[in-house]
Design a protein around this motif. Structure first.
Motif, short mmCIF file in Angstrom:
data_model
loop_
_atom_site.label_atom_id
_atom_site.label_comp_id
_atom_site.label_asym_id
_atom_site.label_seq_id
_atom_site.Cartn_x
_atom_site.Cartn_y
_atom_site.Cartn_z
N ASP A 6 -13.66 -7.40 15.87
CA ASP A 6 -13.45 -6.57 17.04
C ASP A 6 -12.10 -5.85 17.03
O ASP A 6 -11.88 -4.93 17.80
CB ASP A 6 -13.57 -7.40 18.31
N GLN A 7 -11.16 -6.30 16.21
CA GLN A 7 -9.82 -5.73 16.22
C GLN A 7 -9.64 -4.85 14.99
O GLN A 7 -9.88 -5.25 13.86
CB GLN A 7 -8.77 -6.84 16.18
N LEU A 8 -9.20 -3.61 15.21
CA LEU A 8 -8.92 -2.70 14.12
C LEU A 8 -7.47 -2.86 13.70
O LEU A 8 -6.57 -2.81 14.52
CB LEU A 8 -9.17 -1.25 14.54
N PHE A 9 -7.23 -3.07 12.39
CA PHE A 9 -5.86 -3.20 11.90
C PHE A 9 -5.17 -1.85 12.02
O PHE A 9 -5.65 -0.84 11.53
CB PHE A 9 -5.86 -3.66 10.45
N ASP A 10 -4.01 -1.82 12.64
CA ASP A 10 -3.29 -0.58 12.91
C ASP A 10 -2.37 -0.26 11.74
O ASP A 10 -1.23 -0.70 11.67
CB ASP A 10 -2.47 -0.72 14.20
N THR A 11 -2.88 0.51 10.77
CA THR A 11 -2.08 0.84 9.60
C THR A 11 -0.92 1.76 9.96
O THR A 11 0.09 1.79 9.26
CB THR A 11 -2.95 1.52 8.53
N ASP A 12 -1.01 2.52 11.04
CA ASP A 12 0.08 3.40 11.43
C ASP A 12 1.34 2.62 11.80
O ASP A 12 2.46 3.12 11.69
CB ASP A 12 -0.33 4.28 12.61
N ASN A 13 1.17 1.38 12.29
CA ASN A 13 2.31 0.57 12.71
C ASN A 13 2.54 -0.64 11.81
O ASN A 13 3.19 -1.59 12.19
CB ASN A 13 2.09 0.09 14.16
N ALA A 14 1.96 -0.57 10.60
CA ALA A 14 2.07 -1.73 9.72
C ALA A 14 3.50 -1.97 9.27
O ALA A 14 3.92 -3.09 9.07
CB ALA A 14 1.18 -1.53 8.49
N VAL A 15 4.28 -0.91 9.11
CA VAL A 15 5.69 -1.04 8.75
C VAL A 15 6.48 0.03 9.47
O VAL A 15 5.94 1.07 9.86
CB VAL A 15 5.89 -0.87 7.21
N GLU A 16 7.76 -0.21 9.66
CA GLU A 16 8.62 0.79 10.26
C GLU A 16 9.39 1.48 9.14
O GLU A 16 10.36 0.94 8.61
CB GLU A 16 9.58 0.14 11.27
N LEU A 17 8.94 2.66 8.76
CA LEU A 17 9.55 3.39 7.67
C LEU A 17 9.83 4.81 8.12
O LEU A 17 9.23 5.31 9.07
CB LEU A 17 8.63 3.38 6.44
N ASP A 18 10.73 5.45 7.40
CA ASP A 18 11.19 6.78 7.79
C ASP A 18 10.41 7.89 7.10
O ASP A 18 10.98 8.84 6.58
CB ASP A 18 12.68 6.92 7.49
N GLY A 19 9.11 7.77 7.05
CA GLY A 19 8.32 8.84 6.50
C GLY A 19 7.62 8.47 5.20
O GLY A 19 7.85 7.42 4.60
N LYS A 20 6.76 9.41 4.76
CA LYS A 20 5.90 9.18 3.61
C LYS A 20 6.69 8.93 2.32
O LYS A 20 6.32 8.06 1.52
CB LYS A 20 5.00 10.42 3.44
N ASP A 21 7.78 9.65 2.10
CA ASP A 21 8.54 9.48 0.87
C ASP A 21 9.09 8.07 0.74
O ASP A 21 9.10 7.49 -0.35
CB ASP A 21 9.69 10.49 0.80
N VAL A 22 9.54 7.50 1.86
CA VAL A 22 10.08 6.14 1.83
C VAL A 22 8.97 5.14 1.55
O VAL A 22 9.14 4.17 0.80
CB VAL A 22 10.81 5.82 3.15
N ILE A 23 7.82 5.37 2.18
CA ILE A 23 6.67 4.49 1.94
C ILE A 23 6.29 4.51 0.47
O ILE A 23 6.10 3.47 -0.16
CB ILE A 23 5.48 4.90 2.82
N LEU A 24 6.19 5.71 -0.10
CA LEU A 24 5.81 5.83 -1.51
C LEU A 24 6.84 5.16 -2.42
O LEU A 24 6.48 4.48 -3.38
CB LEU A 24 5.65 7.30 -1.88
N ARG A 25 8.12 5.34 -2.10
CA ARG A 25 9.16 4.71 -2.91
C ARG A 25 9.01 3.20 -2.91
O ARG A 25 9.06 2.54 -3.96
CB ARG A 25 10.53 5.10 -2.36
N ASP A 26 8.78 2.63 -1.74
CA ASP A 26 8.66 1.17 -1.62
C ASP A 26 7.39 0.66 -2.28
O ASP A 26 7.39 -0.40 -2.91
CB ASP A 26 8.71 0.76 -0.15
N VAL A 27 6.31 1.41 -2.13
CA VAL A 27 5.04 1.00 -2.73
C VAL A 27 5.14 1.03 -4.25
O VAL A 27 4.66 0.13 -4.95
CB VAL A 27 3.89 1.91 -2.24
N ARG A 28 5.76 2.07 -4.79
CA ARG A 28 5.91 2.15 -6.24
C ARG A 28 6.71 0.97 -6.78
O ARG A 28 6.34 0.37 -7.79
CB ARG A 28 6.59 3.47 -6.61
N ALA A 29 7.80 0.64 -6.10
CA ALA A 29 8.62 -0.49 -6.53
C ALA A 29 7.84 -1.80 -6.43
O ALA A 29 7.92 -2.65 -7.33
CB ALA A 29 9.89 -0.56 -5.69
#
Length: 409
Positions: free
Chosen positions: A4-27
């Motif tokens: 019944d609960q949808l996982f909120d991917t928009d609030n999964a982490v507090e990051l400063d934009g897509k570039d930061v997310i990609l940097r962290d994911v790559r690492a």
């Protein structure tokens, strides 16, 4: 109910934009590969699978074509060193990455590229691969490889290397998703949902299966997605058995339409959603409602059952029991991992365990697809449902808001 609960991917982490997310994911992803190499005590892995290369380096170059034509390859060392052999004049695909990489020109030795000189070209390729490996791992002979044609494998072994199954390492590395990966998966799923919404708007008697399916492709490419792995969309009597790919058949009012997206969307992550609809609106027949209710029960019972720490065998044993009339046409697995494509694990039905099952343990951070196909042996229609989820410490949480036909229940 866990579903019944949808996982909120928009609030999964507090990051400063897509570039930061990609940097962290790559690492994170490169570190996961290194961890597997260290765990298995292997100094390096040679990657040819385009999905594995994308996971480890976040580079993408003609993914589907490269999957058929071994034309670029990467060696990852346990210490984090990366040596990459890129396809002709394509070094630019590495631009903008915060990654220290030694770039070289790839040597292709398939018959398409080398003709009858394939063997001599493979020797040139192999000599360079062996040299790079021994330069950085002089005291070891073990090299993991995810996939390699026989001529190449024979050359490396002839020159003293012991080849190990690298696909095991990569599947285990890819199994646990970071918070940033869940954000990227969410972006892919939102694109997939746009495609599904477009399909639903265009659904009407008289349209062909192929015309309807094209709407998913349209939204995927429009929003930066990549490709779709299958063409699984079927209507009417083609919904039973499952696994008919879409055709020029014209949809008729009052029949079922079922699909499975298998969509590799933005950032290279797969969105794998199955739904079944009624063509032309109105009220489904009692038989259609019964099929749908049965499939819905299977998916949601098994979602409620899933927990971190549960073994694959335990899940298979406790999973919802398929009624006898639907057992022969059951889907090929109860659930499977999902990331950039279908991934480890694949959970066999209890009835298939001895021939197809293998054990392991569900872990927090795994993303999975919970499956159902319900269609009677010899029947004329069937229902396909599938929900993409993430395992949290509290259980199984949906990653998509794509609705079910709950008014049919």
């Amino acid at each position: 109910m866990a579903g019944d609960q949808l996982f909120d991917t928009d609030n999964a982490v507090e990051l400063d934009g897509k570039d930061v997310i990609l940097r962290d994911v790559r690492a994170y992803r490169l570190a996961r590969v290194q961890q597997q190499l260290l765990r298995h005590k292997v100094p390096a892995i040679l990657l040819y699978d385009p999905v594995n290369i994308r996971y480890a380096t976040d580079t993408s170059n003609m993914q589907v074509w490269a999957g058929r034509n071994p034309s670029r390859y990467v060696m990852i060392f346990a210490d984090g060193r990366v040596v990459a052999w890129e396809f002709h004049s394509c070094e630019h695909v590495w631009d903008g990455l915060d990654l220290h990489v030694e770039l070289r020109s790839a040597v292709s030795w398939t018959f398409f590229n080398a003709g009858h000189a394939a063997e001599s070209r493979a020797e040139v390729w192999g000599a360079e691969v062996v040299d790079v490996f021994r330069k950085h791992a002089p005291n070891d002979c073990r090299l993991a490889v995810d996939r390699l044609d026989p001529m190449g494998a024979a050359y490396l072994q002839k020159n003293g290397l012991t080849l190990l199954d690298g696909q095991v390492l990569m599947e285990e590395a890819r199994a646990i998703k970071s918070a940033g990966e869940l954000v990227l998966i969410g972006e892919s799923l939102r694109t997939c949902e746009k495609g599904i919404e477009r399909m639903q708007r265009e659904l009407r008697p008289g349209i062909t299966e192929q015309d309807l399916w094209a709407n998913l492709h349209f939204e995927n490419i429009r929003h930066g997605g990549e490709w779709i792995e299958t063409r699984l969309l079927a209507s009417g009597d083609r919904t039973n058995p499952w696994m008919h790919e879409c055709s020029a058949r014209t949809l008729q009012a009052g029949e079922l339409l079922a699909f499975d997206t298998d969509m590799v969307g933005p950032n290279g992550y797969c969105s794998d959603i199955s739904r079944t609809w009624l063509v032309g609106g109105g009220r489904p027949s009692d038989e259609q409602r019964r099929l749908y209710e049965t499939a819905y029960k299977q998916v949601h019972f098994n979602m409620d059952l899933l927990r971190p720490g549960m073994t694959f065998r335990e899940f298979s044993d406790k999973a919802w029991k398929i009624p006898e009339q639907f057992l022969k046409n059951r889907y090929c697995c109860l659930a499977h991992g999902i990331g950039m494509v279908d991934e480890y694990p694949s959970i066999a039905h209890q009835v298939d365990w001895d021939s197809a099952g293998y054990d392991g343990q569900f872990e927090t951070g795994m993303t999975l697809c919970v499956e159902s196909y319900i269609g009677a042996d010899g029947g004329t229609q069937g229902v396909k449902l599938e929900q993409q989820v993430v395992l949290t410490e509290h259980g199984c949480v949906p990653l998509t808001a794509c609705s079910f036909e709950t008014d049919w229940l």
